[in-house]
Design a protein around this motif. Structure first.
Motif, mmCIF file in Angstrom:
data_model
loop_
_atom_site.group_PDB
_atom_site.id
_atom_site.type_symbol
_atom_site.label_atom_id
_atom_site.label_comp_id
_atom_site.label_asym_id
_atom_site.label_seq_id
_atom_site.Cartn_x
_atom_site.Cartn_y
_atom_site.Cartn_z
ATOM 1 N N THR A 56 0.841 -1.200 0.000
ATOM 2 C CA THR A 56 0.000 0.000 0.000
ATOM 3 C C THR A 56 0.879 1.255 0.000
ATOM 4 O OG1 THR A 56 -0.019 0.334 2.390
ATOM 5 C CG2 THR A 56 -1.655 -1.196 1.516
ATOM 6 N N GLU A 57 0.281 2.361 -0.417
ATOM 7 C CA GLU A 57 0.922 3.669 -0.250
ATOM 8 C C GLU A 57 0.106 4.486 0.736
ATOM 9 O OE1 GLU A 57 1.282 6.151 -3.765
ATOM 10 O OE2 GLU A 57 2.340 7.722 -2.644
ATOM 11 N N SER A 58 0.782 5.114 1.669
ATOM 12 C CA SER A 58 0.121 5.980 2.640
ATOM 13 C C SER A 58 -0.114 7.354 2.034
ATOM 14 C CB SER A 58 0.992 6.143 3.885
ATOM 15 O OG SER A 58 1.117 4.896 4.542
ATOM 16 N N VAL A 110 5.680 5.106 2.071
ATOM 17 C CA VAL A 110 5.375 6.408 2.666
ATOM 18 C C VAL A 110 6.070 7.495 1.855
ATOM 19 C CG1 VAL A 110 5.584 7.821 4.761
ATOM 20 C CG2 VAL A 110 5.211 5.357 4.965
ATOM 21 N N ASN A 111 5.354 8.573 1.556
ATOM 22 C CA ASN A 111 5.952 9.713 0.858
ATOM 23 C C ASN A 111 6.787 10.544 1.820
ATOM 24 O OD1 ASN A 111 4.630 9.718 -1.937
ATOM 25 N ND2 ASN A 111 2.875 9.505 -0.567
ATOM 26 N N ILE A 112 7.999 10.857 1.404
ATOM 27 C CA ILE A 112 8.861 11.699 2.222
ATOM 28 C C ILE A 112 9.159 12.976 1.443
ATOM 29 C CG2 ILE A 112 11.081 11.870 3.419
ATOM 30 C CD1 ILE A 112 9.210 9.738 4.618
ATOM 31 N N LEU A 142 10.388 4.095 1.144
ATOM 32 C CA LEU A 142 10.226 5.546 1.208
ATOM 33 C C LEU A 142 10.182 6.079 -0.216
ATOM 34 C CD1 LEU A 142 12.704 6.419 4.128
ATOM 35 C CD2 LEU A 142 10.261 5.831 4.252
ATOM 36 N N GLU A 143 9.148 6.835 -0.536
ATOM 37 C CA GLU A 143 9.011 7.429 -1.868
ATOM 38 C C GLU A 143 9.549 8.853 -1.830
ATOM 39 O OE1 GLU A 143 5.129 7.024 -3.626
ATOM 40 O OE2 GLU A 143 5.041 4.869 -3.224
ATOM 41 N N VAL A 144 10.550 9.102 -2.666
ATOM 42 C CA VAL A 144 11.153 10.438 -2.736
ATOM 43 C C VAL A 144 11.126 10.909 -4.192
ATOM 44 C CG1 VAL A 144 12.647 10.110 -0.718
ATOM 45 C CG2 VAL A 144 13.478 9.452 -2.976
ATOM 46 N N ILE A 172 11.665 6.086 -6.512
ATOM 47 C CA ILE A 172 11.639 7.420 -7.097
ATOM 48 C C ILE A 172 10.217 7.709 -7.560
ATOM 49 C CG2 ILE A 172 12.543 8.946 -8.873
ATOM 50 C CD1 ILE A 172 14.634 8.111 -6.842
ATOM 51 N N ASP A 173 9.593 8.669 -6.879
ATOM 52 C CA ASP A 173 8.202 9.018 -7.145
ATOM 53 C C ASP A 173 8.109 9.951 -8.344
ATOM 54 O OD1 ASP A 173 5.506 8.990 -6.664
ATOM 55 O OD2 ASP A 173 5.614 10.053 -4.750
ATOM 56 N N ASP A 174 6.972 9.929 -9.024
ATOM 57 C CA ASP A 174 6.726 10.823 -10.165
ATOM 58 C C ASP A 174 7.844 10.725 -11.196
ATOM 59 O OD1 ASP A 174 4.579 11.579 -8.627
ATOM 60 O OD2 ASP A 174 5.498 13.418 -7.919
ATOM 61 N N LEU A 193 11.224 2.482 -9.387
ATOM 62 C CA LEU A 193 10.744 3.699 -10.038
ATOM 63 C C LEU A 193 9.225 3.668 -10.053
ATOM 64 C CD1 LEU A 193 13.012 3.713 -13.242
ATOM 65 C CD2 LEU A 193 13.473 4.811 -11.027
ATOM 66 N N LYS A 194 8.635 4.825 -9.792
ATOM 67 C CA LYS A 194 7.180 4.916 -9.940
ATOM 68 C C LYS A 194 6.882 5.815 -11.113
ATOM 69 C CE LYS A 194 4.005 4.660 -6.677
ATOM 70 N NZ LYS A 194 3.236 5.040 -5.456
ATOM 71 N N ILE A 195 6.320 5.243 -12.151
ATOM 72 C CA ILE A 195 6.008 6.033 -13.346
ATOM 73 C C ILE A 195 4.818 6.925 -13.054
ATOM 74 C CG2 ILE A 195 5.355 5.967 -15.770
ATOM 75 C CD1 ILE A 195 6.699 3.285 -16.015
HETATM 76 CA CA CA Z 1 3.911 8.767 -3.923
#
Ligand code: CA
Ligand code: C2E
Ligand code: CA
Ligand code: CA
Length: 269
Positions: A56-58, A110-112, A142-144, A172-174, A193-195
Motif C-alpha cells: 500500500t501507499e500511505s 510512505v511519501n517523504i 520511502l518514496e522520494v 523514485i516518485d513521479d 521507479l514509480k512512473i
Molecule cells: Ca507517492
C-alpha cells in the motif's frame, strides 16, 4: 504601457492580498490541526500481476471540522514551505509503522517530502520509530522525488545508504516528470521507479507516451529496478502495461485510497 502596468497592479493588488491572508489563515489552521490530530491516514493498494495486493501507499488527508475532507495537494505544499511538514510527515510515518506489525505480509510505502528528508535528524527519527513500533524495515519503502536527490546529491546518497543499511527501500516518485538524469539513478541506492500518472493517463492510444513508458521499462531493467505504474484506471491500460512486462500497478482500477483500517480489514478476508 505605463498606464496598463499601473492598472494591472491596481487590479491585482486586492486579490494578492487576499491570497496572502488566505495562506496565513491556512497556516494557522494547519498548526491547530496538528495539535488536534485532524489528519487521517488513507491507504491505496498496490497490486502485482496475480492481481494480489502486495502493498500500500500511505496518503494523508485533512479532516477539517468545517471544510470536510481536504486533499493533500491543498496543504502539503504549504506544510513544506512552513516547515510544518516535519511534524506532519512524522505523523504519517508513525501511523504507518504502527500498522506494520499486524500486517507483516504487506509492503508499506510512505511519501517523504524534500524538507523532511533533508532534516539532519531524519535517519535517527526513522530508527527511533522503527524501534518504538517494532515495524520490519524490510517491508518499508520511502518514496522520494527526483529533484530532491539531484539538488543535494552527496547528502542524499549518504542518508539513503544509511537507511538502506537498515533494510529500507527507496522508490523514485513521479518518475519522468523531473530532471531524469540517468547517471544519478545508477549512483544512488534506489530499488524502484514509480512512473507518474501523466504517462499512464492516455495509454494505450498515445503512441509517444507508450514509447516513453517502454523506454522507462528498459532503463529500469538495465538498472535492475522494480517499476510501479501509478494511476492505472482502465483494463486497457492494465493490459498494455502487462504487455510491456510492467506488472506492479496502483490506481483507481484496483482501488482508490481509503481509510487505512477499512482497506486493511478487507485485505484480511
Ligand atoms: Ca507517492
Ligand atoms: P503521489 O505521491 O504521486 O500520490 C499518488 C496520487 O495519485 C494520490 O493523490 C492518489 O490518490 C492519486 N491516484 C492514484 N491512482 C489514481 C488514479 O487511478 N487516477 C487518479 N486520477 N488519481 C490517482 P493524493 O492522495 O491526492 O495525493 C496527492 C499528492 O500529495 C501525492 O502524490 C503526494 O505527492 C502528496 N502526499 C500525499 N500524502 C503525503 C504524505 O503523507 N507526505 C507527503 N510528503 N506528501 C504526500
Ligand atoms: Ca507518485
Ligand atoms: Ca504523481
Amino acid at each position: 504601457a505605463k498606464e496598463a502596468g499601473r492598472s494591472t497592479w491596481r487590479c491585482f493588488e486586492p486579490s494578492m492580498q487576499k491570497q496572502v491572508e488566505k495562506r496565513f489563515e491556512l497556516e494557522g489552521e494547519l498548526r491547530k490541526a496538528l495539535e488536534a490530530e485532524q489528519f487521517v491516514l488513507y491507504l491505496q493498494p498496490k497490486t502485482n500481476r496475480d492481481g494480489h495486493v502486495y502493498g500500500t501507499e500511505s496518503l494523508v488527508r485533512w479532516q477539517h471540522p468545517e471544510k470536510g475532507l481536504i486533499p493533500p495537494d491543498a496543504f502539503i505544499p504549504l506544510a513544506e514551505d512552513t516547515g510544518l511538514i516535519l511534524p506532519l510527515g512524522e505523523w504519517v510515518l508513525k501511523e504507518t509503522l504502527k500498522l506494520m506489525p499486524t500486517h507483516p505480509q504487506l509492503c508499506f510505502a510512505v511519501n517523504i517530502s524534500p524538507r523532511q528528508f533533508r532534516n539532519p535528524d531524519f535517519v535517527n527519527r526513522v530508527k527511533t520509530l522503527l524501534e518504538e513500533t517494532g515495524a520490519d524495515p524490510n517491508k518499508l519503502t520511502l518514496e522520494v522525488t527526483e529533484g530532491l536527490l539531484i539538488t543535494d546529491f552527496k547528502q542524499s546518497s549518504k542518508r539513503m545508504a544509511a537507511l538502506q543499511q537498515l533494510g529500507i527501500s527507496f522508490s523514485i516518485d513521479d518518475f519522468g516528470t523531473g530532471y531524469s538524469s540517468l547517471s544519478y539513478l545508477k549512483k544512488l541506492p534506489i530499488n524502484e521507479l514509480k512512473i507518474d500518472r501523466s504517462f499512464i493517463k492516455d495509454l494505450p492510444e498515445d503512441t509517444s507516451d507508450a514509447l516513453l513508458v517502454e523506454t522507462m521499462m528498459a532503463v529500469a531493467q538495465h538498472l535492475d529496478l522494480a517499476v510501479v505504474a501509478e494511476g492505472v484506471e482502465t483494463q486497457a491500460q492494465r493490459d498494455f502495461l502487462y504487455s510491456l512486462d510492467c506488472n506492479l500497478h496502483q490506481g483507481y482500477f484496483y482501488g482508490k485510497p481509503e481509510p487505512a483500517a477499512q482497506l486493511l480489514a478487507r485485505l484480511k478476508d
